[in-house]
Write a protein that holds these residues in place. Sequence first.
Motif, PDB file in Angstrom:
ATOM      1  N   CYS A 320      -1.276  -2.056   7.409  1.00  0.00           N
ATOM      2  CA  CYS A 320      -1.572  -1.611   6.043  1.00  0.00           C
ATOM      3  C   CYS A 320      -0.247  -1.382   5.325  1.00  0.00           C
ATOM      4  O   CYS A 320       0.647  -0.692   5.839  1.00  0.00           O
ATOM      5  CB  CYS A 320      -2.403  -0.328   6.064  1.00  0.00           C
ATOM      6  N   ARG A 321      -0.122  -1.942   4.143  1.00  0.00           N
ATOM      7  CA  ARG A 321       1.104  -1.842   3.349  1.00  0.00           C
ATOM      8  C   ARG A 321       0.814  -1.070   2.072  1.00  0.00           C
ATOM      9  O   ARG A 321      -0.127  -1.406   1.344  1.00  0.00           O
ATOM     10  CB  ARG A 321       1.636  -3.231   3.013  1.00  0.00           C
ATOM     11  N   SER A 338      -0.195   0.180  -4.829  1.00  0.00           N
ATOM     12  CA  SER A 338      -0.832  -0.975  -4.201  1.00  0.00           C
ATOM     13  C   SER A 338      -1.062  -0.669  -2.732  1.00  0.00           C
ATOM     14  O   SER A 338      -0.131  -0.279  -2.021  1.00  0.00           O
ATOM     15  CB  SER A 338       0.048  -2.222  -4.358  1.00  0.00           C
ATOM     16  N   GLU A 340      -2.664  -2.591   0.573  1.00  0.00           N
ATOM     17  CA  GLU A 340      -3.133  -3.885   1.058  1.00  0.00           C
ATOM     18  C   GLU A 340      -3.226  -3.861   2.580  1.00  0.00           C
ATOM     19  O   GLU A 340      -2.310  -3.385   3.249  1.00  0.00           O
ATOM     20  CB  GLU A 340      -2.178  -4.983   0.605  1.00  0.00           C
ATOM     21  N   ASP A 341      -4.335  -4.355   3.121  1.00  0.00           N
ATOM     22  CA  ASP A 341      -4.514  -4.400   4.567  1.00  0.00           C
ATOM     23  C   ASP A 341      -4.894  -5.810   4.997  1.00  0.00           C
ATOM     24  O   ASP A 341      -5.205  -6.668   4.156  1.00  0.00           O
ATOM     25  CB  ASP A 341      -5.582  -3.393   5.024  1.00  0.00           C
ATOM     26  N   ASP A 342      -4.861  -6.042   6.308  1.00  0.00           N
ATOM     27  CA  ASP A 342      -5.192  -7.356   6.848  1.00  0.00           C
ATOM     28  C   ASP A 342      -6.518  -7.328   7.593  1.00  0.00           C
ATOM     29  O   ASP A 342      -6.704  -8.041   8.570  1.00  0.00           O
ATOM     30  CB  ASP A 342      -4.086  -7.845   7.789  1.00  0.00           C
ATOM     31  N   ALA A 371      -9.530  -3.858  -7.539  1.00  0.00           N
ATOM     32  CA  ALA A 371      -9.775  -3.904  -6.096  1.00  0.00           C
ATOM     33  C   ALA A 371     -10.594  -5.135  -5.769  1.00  0.00           C
ATOM     34  O   ALA A 371     -11.511  -5.498  -6.510  1.00  0.00           O
ATOM     35  CB  ALA A 371     -10.506  -2.648  -5.631  1.00  0.00           C
ATOM     36  N   LEU A 374      -8.940 -10.237  -0.256  1.00  0.00           N
ATOM     37  CA  LEU A 374      -7.954 -11.300  -0.216  1.00  0.00           C
ATOM     38  C   LEU A 374      -8.410 -12.367   0.772  1.00  0.00           C
ATOM     39  O   LEU A 374      -9.487 -12.246   1.372  1.00  0.00           O
ATOM     40  CB  LEU A 374      -6.590 -10.738   0.202  1.00  0.00           C
ATOM     41  N   ARG A 379      -7.218  -5.597  -1.037  1.00  0.00           N
ATOM     42  CA  ARG A 379      -6.118  -5.038  -1.826  1.00  0.00           C
ATOM     43  C   ARG A 379      -6.680  -4.163  -2.937  1.00  0.00           C
ATOM     44  O   ARG A 379      -7.624  -4.557  -3.633  1.00  0.00           O
ATOM     45  CB  ARG A 379      -5.262  -6.147  -2.419  1.00  0.00           C
ATOM     46  N   VAL A 381      -5.273  -1.863  -6.264  1.00  0.00           N
ATOM     47  CA  VAL A 381      -4.147  -1.580  -7.155  1.00  0.00           C
ATOM     48  C   VAL A 381      -4.598  -0.569  -8.199  1.00  0.00           C
ATOM     49  O   VAL A 381      -5.559  -0.819  -8.941  1.00  0.00           O
ATOM     50  CB  VAL A 381      -3.624  -2.862  -7.841  1.00  0.00           C
TER      51      VAL A 381
END
Length: 396
Positions: A320-321, A338, A340-342, A371, A374, A379, A381
Amino acid sequence: MSSNPEEARDGRLVRIGWPPRTRREVLIKTLWIVVWLVFLGSPVGDLVSGGHSTGGAVAGWLGLSVFVAVYLVLVFRQMGRRSYTLRTVGVLVGTLAVLAVVLCLAFGKEWLGLFVYVSVACGAALPLRLAYRTIPLTAVAMLLVGLRAGEQDALDLVLLVVLIGFAMTGVGQLVRTTIELRQARATVAQLAANEERLRLARDLHDLLGHSLSLITLKSELAGRMLPGHPDKAAQQIADIEQVSRQALVDVREAVTGYRRARLADELAGTRVALTAANVTADLPVDPDFTGLPEESESALAWALREAVTNVVRHSGARRCRVELLHRQTLDGPVLELSVEDDGQGGSGKGPGNGLTGLTERLEKAGGTLEAGPLKRGFRLVARVPAGPRPDIGSGA
């Protein structure tokens, strides 16, 4: 089955340095230790081959059973923890060494693998200072016994015994460090809670101490003035009412400050939550909140909390970023969050109640929310004004 996804996910992990909580964890840790019993293949094969008398075979099985039992108890109970005193550990390690020497001399070179377990026990159970001494001694003892038993390749086994022993010192040190870090984290959390209670006590004393003292004093004056000077008593009562109202306003403002979400606190909580969920956290370092209005900070903090909660509970992400960026727009400066996760991304059924409420909260603060899923992950924001709202400025 646990109804909490976070608890269920944590339940699938075997925690380093923790005692087993379930039968599954006991089984996994036992298998991790038992896998090292592969070096018992030669002694067991020697006993099964039938090359010994009945009495010799019985003595061999008995000695081997005692050796394995002492080894398992010592490593399982002592590695990473200090369940036994140093004297007890020394006795158990000495017992393993004596049994290894006796069994090798009595039954032959096939039993030299027992010295591997003596080396592992030294590395896992003894303090580092002692382990660094006893592991080479174990290798020397194995070499001498091996030569005595006729093993020409005994010298080749020395390196194996030394490497495995020192490798176990590293594993034991890792476990002990993990335990110490966990204890330090609990201590820091307790100290933070104590400091917060002290701050709350100081604030309440500063807010109410003077007001309550003044109310008490004026109440006593009003009581003394009431019989002969009702007009002056009424004035004191009016002052009491005014002080009481101001005290109530002060308390409400203080409580609002305590309840207001703070972005710095949420960032710290984000790291803890993601780490606990086994998610790699990529967070901003020393973010700048200078000049950020309280309303904007609170809205952004709630956005971060909602986003991280979704990552931990629903996404199944491994990374998670989180980014915080200052941007200049036509409407003025904004702070952009922001997350963002995978993970698995959204459900595709529209925003949930959490995102809907978050959108309303951000709009109230003059911000916006974006939101969506992806290609791999999700993600969110959130943007809020980083300066005074144009529609709140003072009129001409």
